[in-house]
Design a protein around this motif. Structure first.
Motif, PDB file in Angstrom:
ATOM      1  N   UNK A 194       0.824  -1.201   0.000  1.00 29.82           N
ATOM      2  CA  UNK A 194       0.000   0.000   0.000  1.00 29.82           C
ATOM      3  C   UNK A 194       0.860   1.255   0.000  1.00 29.82           C
ATOM      4  N   UNK A 195       0.222   2.383   0.302  1.00 30.66           N
ATOM      5  CA  UNK A 195       0.909   3.664   0.274  1.00 30.66           C
ATOM      6  C   UNK A 195       1.950   3.776   1.380  1.00 30.66           C
ATOM      7  N   UNK A 196       3.039   4.493   1.091  1.00 33.39           N
ATOM      8  CA  UNK A 196       4.057   4.826   2.090  1.00 33.39           C
ATOM      9  C   UNK A 196       3.761   6.247   2.564  1.00 33.39           C
ATOM     10  N   UNK A 197       3.341   6.384   3.832  1.00 27.96           N
ATOM     11  CA  UNK A 197       2.878   7.669   4.344  1.00 27.96           C
ATOM     12  C   UNK A 197       3.948   8.475   5.073  1.00 27.96           C
ATOM     13  N   UNK A 198       4.991   7.810   5.585  1.00 27.17           N
ATOM     14  CA  UNK A 198       5.988   8.532   6.382  1.00 27.17           C
ATOM     15  C   UNK A 198       7.321   7.815   6.295  1.00 27.17           C
ATOM     16  N   UNK A 199       8.417   8.603   6.355  1.00 29.60           N
ATOM     17  CA  UNK A 199       9.763   8.036   6.371  1.00 29.60           C
ATOM     18  C   UNK A 199      10.648   8.857   7.294  1.00 29.60           C
ATOM     19  N   UNK A 200      11.679   8.209   7.842  1.00 26.01           N
ATOM     20  CA  UNK A 200      12.655   8.890   8.687  1.00 26.01           C
ATOM     21  C   UNK A 200      13.931   8.054   8.689  1.00 26.01           C
ATOM     22  N   UNK A 201      15.069   8.712   8.916  1.00 26.82           N
ATOM     23  CA  UNK A 201      16.354   8.025   8.991  1.00 26.82           C
ATOM     24  C   UNK A 201      16.889   8.120  10.409  1.00 26.82           C
ATOM     25  N   UNK A 202      17.367   6.999  10.958  1.00 27.23           N
ATOM     26  CA  UNK A 202      17.942   6.968  12.299  1.00 27.23           C
ATOM     27  C   UNK A 202      18.722   5.707  12.525  1.00 27.23           C
ATOM     28  N   UNK A 203      19.859   5.805  13.225  1.00 26.55           N
ATOM     29  CA  UNK A 203      20.717   4.644  13.510  1.00 26.55           C
ATOM     30  C   UNK A 203      21.095   3.900  12.238  1.00 26.55           C
ATOM     31  N   UNK A 204      21.441   4.658  11.196  1.00 25.36           N
ATOM     32  CA  UNK A 204      21.851   4.088   9.901  1.00 25.36           C
ATOM     33  C   UNK A 204      20.764   3.246   9.250  1.00 25.36           C
ATOM     34  N   UNK A 205      19.530   3.483   9.640  1.00 26.87           N
ATOM     35  CA  UNK A 205      18.407   2.771   9.045  1.00 26.87           C
ATOM     36  C   UNK A 205      17.427   3.749   8.424  1.00 26.87           C
ATOM     37  N   UNK A 206      16.826   3.323   7.323  1.00 25.40           N
ATOM     38  CA  UNK A 206      15.715   4.065   6.722  1.00 25.40           C
ATOM     39  C   UNK A 206      14.425   3.378   7.126  1.00 25.40           C
ATOM     40  N   UNK A 207      13.526   4.120   7.820  1.00 24.47           N
ATOM     41  CA  UNK A 207      12.240   3.574   8.245  1.00 24.47           C
ATOM     42  C   UNK A 207      11.126   4.141   7.368  1.00 24.47           C
ATOM     43  N   UNK A 208      10.136   3.295   7.065  1.00 25.39           N
ATOM     44  CA  UNK A 208       8.989   3.724   6.267  1.00 25.39           C
ATOM     45  C   UNK A 208       7.710   3.203   6.898  1.00 25.39           C
ATOM     46  N   UNK A 209       6.763   4.108   7.176  1.00 26.59           N
ATOM     47  CA  UNK A 209       5.454   3.725   7.687  1.00 26.59           C
ATOM     48  C   UNK A 209       4.493   3.497   6.537  1.00 26.59           C
ATOM     49  N   UNK A 210       3.790   2.373   6.565  1.00 31.39           N
ATOM     50  CA  UNK A 210       3.005   1.974   5.405  1.00 31.39           C
ATOM     51  C   UNK A 210       1.511   1.858   5.717  1.00 31.39           C
ATOM     52  N   UNK A 211       0.761   1.702   4.651  1.00 29.98           N
ATOM     53  CA  UNK A 211      -0.695   1.637   4.741  1.00 29.98           C
ATOM     54  C   UNK A 211      -1.175   0.382   5.461  1.00 29.98           C
ATOM     55  N   UNK A 212      -0.393  -0.694   5.414  1.00 29.79           N
ATOM     56  CA  UNK A 212      -0.832  -1.953   6.031  1.00 29.79           C
ATOM     57  C   UNK A 212      -0.416  -2.058   7.498  1.00 29.79           C
ATOM     58  N   UNK A 213      -0.056  -0.916   8.119  1.00 25.97           N
ATOM     59  CA  UNK A 213       0.239  -0.796   9.555  1.00 25.97           C
ATOM     60  C   UNK A 213       1.658  -1.190   9.938  1.00 25.97           C
ATOM     61  N   UNK A 214       2.491  -1.589   8.976  1.00 26.07           N
ATOM     62  CA  UNK A 214       3.858  -2.007   9.282  1.00 26.07           C
ATOM     63  C   UNK A 214       4.827  -0.831   9.171  1.00 26.07           C
ATOM     64  N   UNK A 215       5.964  -0.964   9.845  1.00 19.95           N
ATOM     65  CA  UNK A 215       7.088  -0.046   9.687  1.00 19.95           C
ATOM     66  C   UNK A 215       8.252  -0.874   9.156  1.00 19.95           C
ATOM     67  N   UNK A 216       8.683  -0.580   7.930  1.00 15.93           N
ATOM     68  CA  UNK A 216       9.775  -1.320   7.312  1.00 15.93           C
ATOM     69  C   UNK A 216      11.085  -0.574   7.508  1.00 15.93           C
ATOM     70  N   UNK A 217      12.183  -1.325   7.607  1.00 19.10           N
ATOM     71  CA  UNK A 217      13.497  -0.725   7.795  1.00 19.10           C
ATOM     72  C   UNK A 217      14.482  -1.318   6.788  1.00 19.10           C
ATOM     73  N   UNK A 218      15.331  -0.430   6.213  1.00 20.63           N
ATOM     74  CA  UNK A 218      16.400  -0.842   5.311  1.00 20.63           C
ATOM     75  C   UNK A 218      17.727  -0.276   5.820  1.00 20.63           C
ATOM     76  N   UNK A 219      18.808  -1.000   5.527  1.00 21.22           N
ATOM     77  CA  UNK A 219      20.154  -0.535   5.854  1.00 21.22           C
ATOM     78  C   UNK A 219      20.957  -0.445   4.551  1.00 21.22           C
ATOM     79  N   UNK A 220      21.686   0.667   4.412  1.00 26.99           N
ATOM     80  CA  UNK A 220      22.461   0.870   3.181  1.00 26.99           C
ATOM     81  C   UNK A 220      23.774   0.090   3.247  1.00 26.99           C
ATOM     82  N   UNK A 221      24.036  -0.675   2.203  1.00 29.18           N
ATOM     83  CA  UNK A 221      25.273  -1.438   2.076  1.00 29.18           C
ATOM     84  C   UNK A 221      26.188  -0.697   1.108  1.00 29.18           C
ATOM     85  N   UNK A 222      27.231  -0.061   1.658  1.00 30.88           N
ATOM     86  CA  UNK A 222      28.118   0.742   0.820  1.00 30.88           C
ATOM     87  C   UNK A 222      28.887  -0.115  -0.179  1.00 30.88           C
ATOM     88  N   UNK A 223      29.159  -1.371   0.166  1.00 29.23           N
ATOM     89  CA  UNK A 223      29.930  -2.241  -0.724  1.00 29.23           C
ATOM     90  C   UNK A 223      29.156  -2.579  -1.992  1.00 29.23           C
TER      91      UNK A 223
END
Length: 395
Positions: free
Chosen positions: A234-263
């Motif tokens: 569903x839609x991504x309504x909010x995002x924020x970066x913290x502790x080297x993670x990208x967080x995204x709040x979504x329409x299905x009530x979940x908060x997803x997190x990604x970590x950037x791999x420089x390599x």
């Protein structure tokens, strides 16, 4: 502010009575019963013959003062029916007995309402300084309009990103596009078609992140990398970066997190935070915590070290549209028309220490410092206005 046009007075104008209002009637009686033509005052009357006067009525005491041999009364705001004055200050179509207009000495002072003049926005207001509605985008001297970006999006603007040190502004919209603007000229420099409504936008370092249904777009302004982060439902309504993670709040009530791999130069899925029962629409990071606001009316507090929920805040009665960290406080705003200030107790839990009530639902909170370094709280409301508060006074 509410947009309010000058629309004409819809009341019924009393026509001239047969006994005193006609040409043969008593002159004194006609002055009591006749009304001045509103359209004539505006210079637009095209009725002939017109049933109303095409001249101003004298003040009620003018005849008496004249008969006493004294000077006629000065023209002014004596009564509603006796209003007179030069064309620029003649009363507006919505002038009535409860008008807030007044007079100080010989100078007329217009007391403005807090409603924006719709005719001024269109460039067609003929009342000038005599208009009782605002001819300005702001009240007070805190802010002034620099420029207005026009001829761009066709639907609601749902995201704005201004990368640090850049002179280019990025805006996202429900018209499924992102536009690039030159901050100096205000001209649109380019359009990116995304194929989905923009739910939110943020910038972090060289990156711009755009949330759209079922996807997060990531653009690196330095390397021109263009990445797509899958996983949202569903839609991504909010995002924020913290502790080297990208967080995204979504329409299905979940908060997803990604970590950037420089390599590998990609964002790798790191976690999925579950706990809310409805869409997550606001996120903020502070004090080694992630705070999430949801359509389920709650705020959840997450420990950034283990990504576990440590507390649920249930003080709001409607959607928690925005959360903001300031000093040792958490501020939250909601469609329940309140801003709540939360502070930690001796046990370490958060509880409400102050509630500010507004007249309208609240959409977004933003903190900044003025030129003197004083903290300000900006709060957007669903009446098309932004309120500005001295932040310490709110807590």
């Amino acid at each position: 502010m509410d947009f309010d046009a000058h629309g004409g007075n819809k009341g019924v104008f009393h026509r001239l009575s047969a006994g005193g209002g006609g040409p043969r009637g008593n002159h004194n009686d006609s002055n009591k019963n006749q009304r001045v033509c509103f359209h004539w005052r505006a210079g637009k009357c095209n009725r002939f013959p017109c049933p109303f006067l095409h001249r101003e009525l004298p003040p009620p005491n003018s005849a008496a003062t004249a008969s006493n041999g004294s000077h006629p009364a000065k023209r002014g705001f004596s009564t509603d029916s006796g209003f007179s004055g030069p064309p620029p200050t003649r009363r507006a179509p919505n002038f009535n007995s409860s008008s807030t207009w007044g007079r100080t000495g010989n100078n007329r002072v217009v007391k403005k309402t807090d409603k924006l003049c719709n005719y001024w926005i269109q460039g067609s207001c003929t009342f000038g300084e005599g208009c009782r509605y605002l001819h300005s985008w702001s009240l007070g001297d805190s802010f002034s309009l620099l420029t207005q970006l026009e001829g761009g999006h066709q639907k609601v603007v749902s995201g704005i990103a201004l990368p640090s040190g850049s002179d280019k502004l990025y805006t996202g919209s429900q018209d499924e596009t992102v536009r690039l603007w030159d901050c100096q000229s205000g001209q649109c420099m380019g359009v990116i078609n995304l194929g989905g409504e923009v739910g939110c936008m943020i910038t972090e370092g060289p990156w711009i992140f755009v949330g759209i249904p079922n996807l997060v777009k990531a653009w690196n302004l330095q390397t021109n990398a263009d990445l797509s982060l899958s996983g949202p439902v569903g839609q991504v309504y909010a995002m924020v970066v913290g502790s080297d993670l990208l967080f995204a709040g979504t329409q299905d009530s979940a908060i997803l997190a990604w970590r950037y791999n420089a390599a590998t130069s990609i964002f790798e899925p790191a976690a999925s935070l579950k706990g809310h029962s409805l869409a997550v629409v606001s996120l903020v990071v502070g004090a080694n915590r992630l705070f999430s606001g949801s359509m389920d009316n709650s705020i959840k507090v997450w420990n950034l070290e283990n990504l576990q929920c440590v507390q649920t805040l249930t003080g709001h009665t409607s959607v928690v549209m925005s959360v903001l960290c300031w000093d040792q406080f958490l501020l939250s705003s909601s469609l329940d028309k309140t801003i709540k200030v939360w502070a930690a107790t001796e046990r370490g839990d958060l509880e409400v220490t102050f509630t500010h009530q507004e007249e309208h639902g609240l959409l977004k909170l933003c903190g900044m410092h003025d030129l003197e370094g004083k903290p300000l709280l900006l709060c957007s409301c669903n009446d098309n206005s932004v309120r500005i508060y001295d932040l310490p006074s709110c807590v």
